[in-house]
Design an enzyme around this catalytic site. Structure first.
Site, PDB file in Angstrom:
ATOM      1  N   LYS A 181       0.818  -1.334   0.083  1.00 38.81           N
ATOM      2  CA  LYS A 181       0.311   0.101  -0.504  1.00 38.81           C
ATOM      3  C   LYS A 181       1.331   1.113  -0.521  1.00 38.81           C
ATOM      4  CE  LYS A 181      -3.802   2.688   2.892  1.00 38.81           C
ATOM      5  NZ  LYS A 181      -4.465   2.108   3.846  1.00 38.81           N
ATOM      6  N   ARG A 191     -10.960  10.282   2.084  1.00 37.54           N
ATOM      7  CA  ARG A 191     -10.357  11.028   3.413  1.00 37.54           C
ATOM      8  C   ARG A 191     -11.656  11.992   3.621  1.00 37.54           C
ATOM      9  NH1 ARG A 191      -3.931  10.838   3.443  1.00 37.54           N
ATOM     10  NH2 ARG A 191      -3.258   8.887   3.039  1.00 37.54           N
ATOM     11  N   ARG A 202       0.785   9.212   6.264  1.00 38.52           N
ATOM     12  CA  ARG A 202       1.891   8.099   6.145  1.00 38.52           C
ATOM     13  C   ARG A 202       2.971   7.367   5.521  1.00 38.52           C
ATOM     14  NH1 ARG A 202      -3.745   7.454   8.582  1.00 38.52           N
ATOM     15  NH2 ARG A 202      -5.372   7.720   6.842  1.00 38.52           N
ATOM     16  N   GLU A 218       7.193  -6.610   0.899  1.00 40.79           N
ATOM     17  CA  GLU A 218       6.296  -6.815   2.069  1.00 40.79           C
ATOM     18  C   GLU A 218       4.753  -8.318   1.666  1.00 40.79           C
ATOM     19  OE1 GLU A 218       5.378  -4.709   4.377  1.00 40.79           O
ATOM     20  OE2 GLU A 218       6.350  -3.081   3.900  1.00 40.79           O
ATOM     21  N   LYS A 233      -2.259  -1.811  -3.633  1.00 38.35           N
ATOM     22  CA  LYS A 233      -3.023  -0.389  -3.840  1.00 38.35           C
ATOM     23  C   LYS A 233      -1.952   0.986  -3.706  1.00 38.35           C
ATOM     24  CE  LYS A 233      -5.952   1.776  -0.589  1.00 38.35           C
ATOM     25  NZ  LYS A 233      -6.782   1.491   1.295  1.00 38.35           N
ATOM     26  N   SER A 259     -10.128   5.419  -4.580  1.00 36.57           N
ATOM     27  CA  SER A 259     -11.351   7.001  -4.088  1.00 36.57           C
ATOM     28  C   SER A 259     -10.304   8.432  -5.808  1.00 36.57           C
ATOM     29  CB  SER A 259     -11.224   7.454  -3.344  1.00 36.57           C
ATOM     30  OG  SER A 259     -10.254   7.929  -2.437  1.00 36.57           O
ATOM     31  N   TYR A 298     -15.660   0.771  -6.983  1.00 37.58           N
ATOM     32  CA  TYR A 298     -17.151   1.666  -6.513  1.00 37.58           C
ATOM     33  C   TYR A 298     -17.856   2.047  -6.957  1.00 37.58           C
ATOM     34  CZ  TYR A 298     -14.091   3.436  -2.173  1.00 37.58           C
ATOM     35  OH  TYR A 298     -12.800   3.819  -1.184  1.00 37.58           O
TER      36      TYR A 298
HETATM   37  C1  PBG Z   1      -6.789   3.179   5.104  1.00 35.35           C
HETATM   38  C2  PBG Z   1      -7.471   3.009   4.318  1.00 35.35           C
HETATM   39  C3  PBG Z   1      -7.416   4.215   3.130  1.00 35.35           C
HETATM   40  C4  PBG Z   1      -8.207   3.559   2.229  1.00 35.35           C
HETATM   41  C5  PBG Z   1      -7.883   2.630   2.829  1.00 35.35           C
HETATM   42  N1  PBG Z   1      -7.543   2.176   3.475  1.00 35.35           N
HETATM   43  C6  PBG Z   1      -6.830   5.502   3.537  1.00 35.35           C
HETATM   44  C7  PBG Z   1      -5.546   6.076   3.711  1.00 35.35           C
HETATM   45  O1  PBG Z   1      -4.676   5.258   3.586  1.00 35.35           O
HETATM   46  O2  PBG Z   1      -5.145   6.881   3.983  1.00 35.35           O
HETATM   47  C8  PBG Z   1      -8.082   4.693   0.594  1.00 35.35           C
HETATM   48  C9  PBG Z   1      -8.929   3.932   0.146  1.00 35.35           C
HETATM   49  C10 PBG Z   1      -9.479   4.616  -1.457  1.00 35.35           C
HETATM   50  O3  PBG Z   1      -8.999   5.252  -1.269  1.00 35.35           O
HETATM   51  O4  PBG Z   1     -10.316   4.496  -2.131  1.00 35.35           O
HETATM   52  N2  PBG Z   1      -7.767   2.944   6.429  1.00 35.35           N
END
Ligand code: PBG
Length: 309
Positions: A181, A191, A202, A218, A233, A259, A298
């Protein structure tokens, strides 16, 4: 002829729909940066989940938005917390008709918005976070999740969660590891969806977009720790990573079309700059072609309906 020789198929059963449920909401609410995606009430969530199952999606990934947050994310481990309560609603409504998955991460529940608990100096405390993830996974499994999805990128989280589930007798609960990720700018709309409280970034736990080899490491760690499925991701900007992960993984590989990917295509389509349906299906096909067995998107319900006709 094209139909006969086409190499890649996208089927509804391979799609997983991420859904948001918000505590204390009276009416489902639109998410401004994700047109067409809703924050659900517990009631509207049930109905939308039933429709998703009827459309044939392979799974649902649930995220909770609590009314109150604190430093340790207490709402995440509370059986009455919004995510656990909504998981119980869905499991009783849907039974085993789809795979019910839950986001096993603290960022929605902490008042600082980080994916873990903080040490005294304000940095994320990896090992203290694992303890909470273990409890959270058990609470989610007891609430009805078939699969828990640790998305916090803490080191050792898969082994810790697997062990916590087994200790609680929850041997049949699966673990979908968000293995690779990346610290991506494209999570912006998500967010908004979870009303994230995060002020910084992060980068101390999510990966550098510059690194591909690190993703393999990983994934190998997560496989050794007992992951039942692994994930890359975001998806579209990381198709090369997805391809190399698919080549080495001996468990199913998922990709999360996040997203920002959703928002870009929706915005361009709304402006008439691209054909919406063709763009969506092309993006899903590309993710499958790169090696994903499972795609979180989505558009899962809408795409499933198109793909079924
Ligand atoms: C963190 C999490 C995130 C997403 C899914 N789980 C955001 C992040 O790491 O800030 C993002 C999913 C998306 O953008 O559609 N629990």
């Amino acid at each position: 002829m094209r139909r006969l020789v086409s190499e890649t198929e996208v089927r509804p059963r391979q799609l997983v729909l991420p859904m948001f449920v918000k505590e204390g909401l009276a009416q489902p609410a639109e998410i401004g940066s994700m047109p067409g995606v809703l924050q659900h009430t517990r009631d509207s969530l049930r109905k939308a989940a039933v429709e998703a199952v009827q459309a044939g999606v392979g799974g649902i990934m649930l995220f909770g938005v609590p009314a109150e947050r604190d430093a340790v994310g207490s709402g995440a481990t509370d059986p009455d917390g919004i995510l656990n309560a909504a998981l119980a609603d869905l499991r009783s409504e849907l039974g085993d008709s789809t795979v019910l998955m839950s986001d096993c991460c603290l960022d929605e529940f902490t008042d600082h918005g980080h994916c873990g608990v903080l040490a005294a100096d304000g940095t994320v405390d990896n090992d203290a976070t694992l303890e909470v993830y273990g409890e959270m996974a058990v609470a989610q499994a007891r609430a009805g999740a078939h699969v828990v999805g640790p998305s916090g990128m803490m080191d050792g989280q898969i082994a810790f969660i697997r062990n916590a589930l087994d200790q609680a007798g929850l041997h049949d609960t699966g673990v979908l590891a968000y293995s690779a990720k990346y610290a991506s700018a494209f999570y912006g709309p998500f967010r908004d969806a979870v009303e994230s409280q995060l002020a910084g970034d992060r980068k101390t736990y999510q990966q550098d977009p510059a690194n591909g080899r690190e993703a393999i490491r990983e994934v190998q760690l997560d496989l050794a720790e007992g992951a039942d499925m692994v994930m890359v991701k975001p998806a579209l900007l990381y198709l090369d990573v997805l391809r190399s992960v698919a080549e080495i993984s001996d468990v199913p590989v998922a990709a999360y079309q996040i997203s920002g990917e959703y928002a870009m295509i929706e915005a361009a389509a709304a402006n008439g700059w691209i054909d919406r349906e063709r763009s969506i299906l092309e993006s899903l096909t590309s993710i499958r072609r790169a090696g994903a067995d499972i795609v979180l998107t989505y558009w899962a319900v809408e795409a499933a309906r198109w793909l079924d006709r």
